[in-house]
Write a protein that holds these residues in place. Structure first.
Motif, PDB file in Angstrom:
ATOM      1  N   ALA A   1       0.805  -1.243   0.073  1.00 33.71           N
ATOM      2  CA  ALA A   1       0.088  -0.142   0.176  1.00 33.71           C
ATOM      3  C   ALA A   1       0.815   1.361   0.115  1.00 33.71           C
ATOM      4  O   ALA A   1       0.634   2.391  -0.385  1.00 33.71           O
ATOM      5  N   GLN A   2       2.040   1.249   0.327  1.00 32.24           N
ATOM      6  CA  GLN A   2       2.706   2.301   0.671  1.00 32.24           C
ATOM      7  C   GLN A   2       4.444   1.895   0.073  1.00 32.24           C
ATOM      8  O   GLN A   2       4.748   0.824   0.337  1.00 32.24           O
ATOM      9  N   TYR A   3       4.943   2.899  -0.466  1.00 33.38           N
ATOM     10  CA  TYR A   3       6.243   2.541  -0.920  1.00 33.38           C
ATOM     11  C   TYR A   3       7.235   3.675  -0.371  1.00 33.38           C
ATOM     12  O   TYR A   3       6.857   4.927  -0.095  1.00 33.38           O
ATOM     13  N   ASP A   4       8.456   3.146   0.014  1.00 34.13           N
ATOM     14  CA  ASP A   4       9.448   4.237   0.502  1.00 34.13           C
ATOM     15  C   ASP A   4       9.914   5.255  -0.456  1.00 34.13           C
ATOM     16  O   ASP A   4      10.178   6.444  -0.218  1.00 34.13           O
ATOM     17  N   CYS A   5      10.157   4.734  -1.646  1.00 39.39           N
ATOM     18  CA  CYS A   5      10.708   5.509  -2.623  1.00 39.39           C
ATOM     19  C   CYS A   5      10.138   5.021  -4.125  1.00 39.39           C
ATOM     20  O   CYS A   5       9.561   3.839  -4.217  1.00 39.39           O
ATOM     21  N   VAL A   6      10.163   5.878  -5.192  1.00 35.27           N
ATOM     22  CA  VAL A   6       9.594   5.196  -6.357  1.00 35.27           C
ATOM     23  C   VAL A   6      10.488   4.159  -7.028  1.00 35.27           C
ATOM     24  O   VAL A   6       9.961   3.240  -7.824  1.00 35.27           O
ATOM     25  N   LEU A   7      11.766   4.148  -6.544  1.00 39.82           N
ATOM     26  CA  LEU A   7      12.732   3.083  -7.064  1.00 39.82           C
ATOM     27  C   LEU A   7      12.346   1.799  -6.550  1.00 39.82           C
ATOM     28  O   LEU A   7      12.203   0.594  -7.349  1.00 39.82           O
ATOM     29  N   GLN A   8      11.681   1.621  -5.453  1.00 37.65           N
ATOM     30  CA  GLN A   8      10.778   0.282  -5.214  1.00 37.65           C
ATOM     31  C   GLN A   8       9.927  -0.189  -5.893  1.00 37.65           C
ATOM     32  O   GLN A   8       9.755  -1.429  -6.285  1.00 37.65           O
ATOM     33  N   ARG A   9       8.913   0.686  -6.336  1.00 41.09           N
ATOM     34  CA  ARG A   9       8.030   0.344  -7.319  1.00 41.09           C
ATOM     35  C   ARG A   9       8.459  -0.091  -8.701  1.00 41.09           C
ATOM     36  O   ARG A   9       7.953  -0.834  -9.299  1.00 41.09           O
ATOM     37  N   VAL A  10       9.418   0.759  -9.288  1.00 38.50           N
ATOM     38  CA  VAL A  10       9.930   0.432 -10.637  1.00 38.50           C
ATOM     39  C   VAL A  10      10.622  -1.040 -10.481  1.00 38.50           C
ATOM     40  O   VAL A  10      10.364  -1.715 -11.272  1.00 38.50           O
ATOM     41  N   VAL A  11      11.345  -1.420  -9.542  1.00 37.91           N
ATOM     42  CA  VAL A  11      11.855  -2.629  -9.235  1.00 37.91           C
ATOM     43  C   VAL A  11      10.961  -3.740  -9.088  1.00 37.91           C
ATOM     44  O   VAL A  11      11.093  -4.852  -9.727  1.00 37.91           O
ATOM     45  N   GLU A  12       9.701  -3.426  -8.328  1.00 33.71           N
ATOM     46  CA  GLU A  12       8.792  -4.430  -8.319  1.00 33.71           C
ATOM     47  C   GLU A  12       8.080  -4.642  -9.658  1.00 33.71           C
ATOM     48  O   GLU A  12       7.710  -5.575 -10.038  1.00 33.71           O
ATOM     49  N   MET A  13       7.995  -3.595 -10.614  1.00 28.70           N
ATOM     50  CA  MET A  13       7.422  -3.598 -11.860  1.00 28.70           C
ATOM     51  C   MET A  13       8.064  -4.478 -12.924  1.00 28.70           C
ATOM     52  O   MET A  13       7.573  -4.769 -13.900  1.00 28.70           O
ATOM     53  N   ILE A  14       9.511  -4.530 -12.842  1.00 27.29           N
ATOM     54  CA  ILE A  14      10.284  -5.058 -13.841  1.00 27.29           C
ATOM     55  C   ILE A  14       9.725  -6.437 -14.277  1.00 27.29           C
ATOM     56  O   ILE A  14       9.782  -6.801 -15.583  1.00 27.29           O
ATOM     57  N   PRO A  15       9.495  -7.449 -13.435  1.00 29.74           N
ATOM     58  CA  PRO A  15       9.205  -8.818 -13.831  1.00 29.74           C
ATOM     59  C   PRO A  15       7.715  -8.612 -14.682  1.00 29.74           C
ATOM     60  O   PRO A  15       7.693  -9.143 -15.707  1.00 29.74           O
ATOM     61  N   GLU A  16       6.966  -7.753 -14.241  1.00 28.64           N
ATOM     62  CA  GLU A  16       5.760  -7.570 -15.207  1.00 28.64           C
ATOM     63  C   GLU A  16       5.856  -6.911 -16.485  1.00 28.64           C
ATOM     64  O   GLU A  16       5.567  -7.363 -17.686  1.00 28.64           O
ATOM     65  N   TYR A  17       6.931  -6.367 -16.665  1.00 27.11           N
ATOM     66  CA  TYR A  17       7.388  -5.556 -17.799  1.00 27.11           C
ATOM     67  C   TYR A  17       7.975  -6.549 -18.756  1.00 27.11           C
ATOM     68  O   TYR A  17       7.808  -6.516 -20.066  1.00 27.11           O
ATOM     69  N   ILE A  18       8.942  -7.343 -18.231  1.00 26.88           N
ATOM     70  CA  ILE A  18       9.432  -8.397 -19.115  1.00 26.88           C
ATOM     71  C   ILE A  18       8.720  -9.330 -19.349  1.00 26.88           C
ATOM     72  O   ILE A  18       8.668  -9.791 -20.750  1.00 26.88           O
ATOM     73  N   THR A  19       7.694  -9.696 -18.465  1.00 31.18           N
ATOM     74  CA  THR A  19       6.425 -10.552 -19.226  1.00 31.18           C
ATOM     75  C   THR A  19       5.899  -9.964 -20.240  1.00 31.18           C
ATOM     76  O   THR A  19       5.405 -10.706 -21.296  1.00 31.18           O
ATOM     77  N   GLY A  20       5.391  -8.818 -20.148  1.00 29.65           N
ATOM     78  CA  GLY A  20       4.954  -8.121 -21.446  1.00 29.65           C
ATOM     79  C   GLY A  20       5.721  -8.034 -22.508  1.00 29.65           C
ATOM     80  O   GLY A  20       5.129  -8.157 -23.558  1.00 29.65           O
ATOM     81  N   ILE A  21       7.031  -7.626 -22.453  1.00 31.86           N
ATOM     82  CA  ILE A  21       8.134  -7.511 -23.688  1.00 31.86           C
ATOM     83  C   ILE A  21       7.999  -9.082 -24.290  1.00 31.86           C
ATOM     84  O   ILE A  21       7.840  -9.213 -25.378  1.00 31.86           O
ATOM     85  N   LYS A  22       8.121  -9.947 -23.598  1.00 34.08           N
ATOM     86  CA  LYS A  22       8.116 -11.479 -24.016  1.00 34.08           C
ATOM     87  C   LYS A  22       6.802 -11.745 -24.787  1.00 34.08           C
ATOM     88  O   LYS A  22       7.049 -12.446 -25.865  1.00 34.08           O
TER      89      LYS A  22
END
Length: 147
Positions: free
Chosen positions: A103-124
């Motif tokens: 529900a909360q992130y300490d910084c934007v970078l945490q959210r970006v790192v968490e979204m990487i697997p979803e982006y990779i799956t989408g690109i594949k």
């Protein structure tokens, strides 16, 4: 029963009424995309009570007008309770796959790192679709030449 015991008992009963299982793990919600979302929260409780007997300067009269000679002193007491409900995360269930979404992130970078697997799956998926389309075009081009 002593007055302070009565106050504490009443306060604890009220706290029990406030906090139930649906406060910690909320009621599941269904979204339009067939995804079930379950909110998860942290509950913090604080409780304080106190009281005491004090000696009256003059004798206390009962309701009938007679003096109270029981040897008990008047009582003064209070109790207070506080509750803090903090959303922690959401559980998202879709097609048997469970994701924990903070529900909360300490910084934007945490959210970006968490979204990487979803982006990779989408690109594949995008690359696989492009390869399938090219293969289909080659097969249809080769099939039309054979006629």
């Amino acid at each position: 029963m002593h007055p302070i015991e009565n106050i504490m008992k009443c306060s604890v009963e009220q706290i029990k009424n406030m906090v139930d299982v649906n406060t910690i793990v909320g009621t599941p919600l269904m979204t339009a995309g067939e995804t079930m979302v379950v909110p998860v929260s942290k509950v913090s409780l604080g409780f304080m009570s106190g009281g005491g007997e004090y000696m009256a300067k003059t004798p206390i009269k009962k309701s009938g007008g007679e003096l109270d000679n029981s040897g008990e002193y008047p009582f003064a007491g209070a109790a207070a309770a506080g509750m803090c409900l903090t959303p922690i995360a959401f559980l998202a269930v879709n097609n048997g796959e469970v994701k924990v979404i903070p529900a909360q992130y300490d910084c934007v970078l945490q959210r970006v790192v968490e979204m990487i697997p979803e982006y990779i799956t989408g690109i594949k998926g995008f690359v696989n679709n492009m390869c399938e389309q090219k293969n289909a075009e080659k097969e249809s081009a080769g099939g039309s030449d054979a006629e």
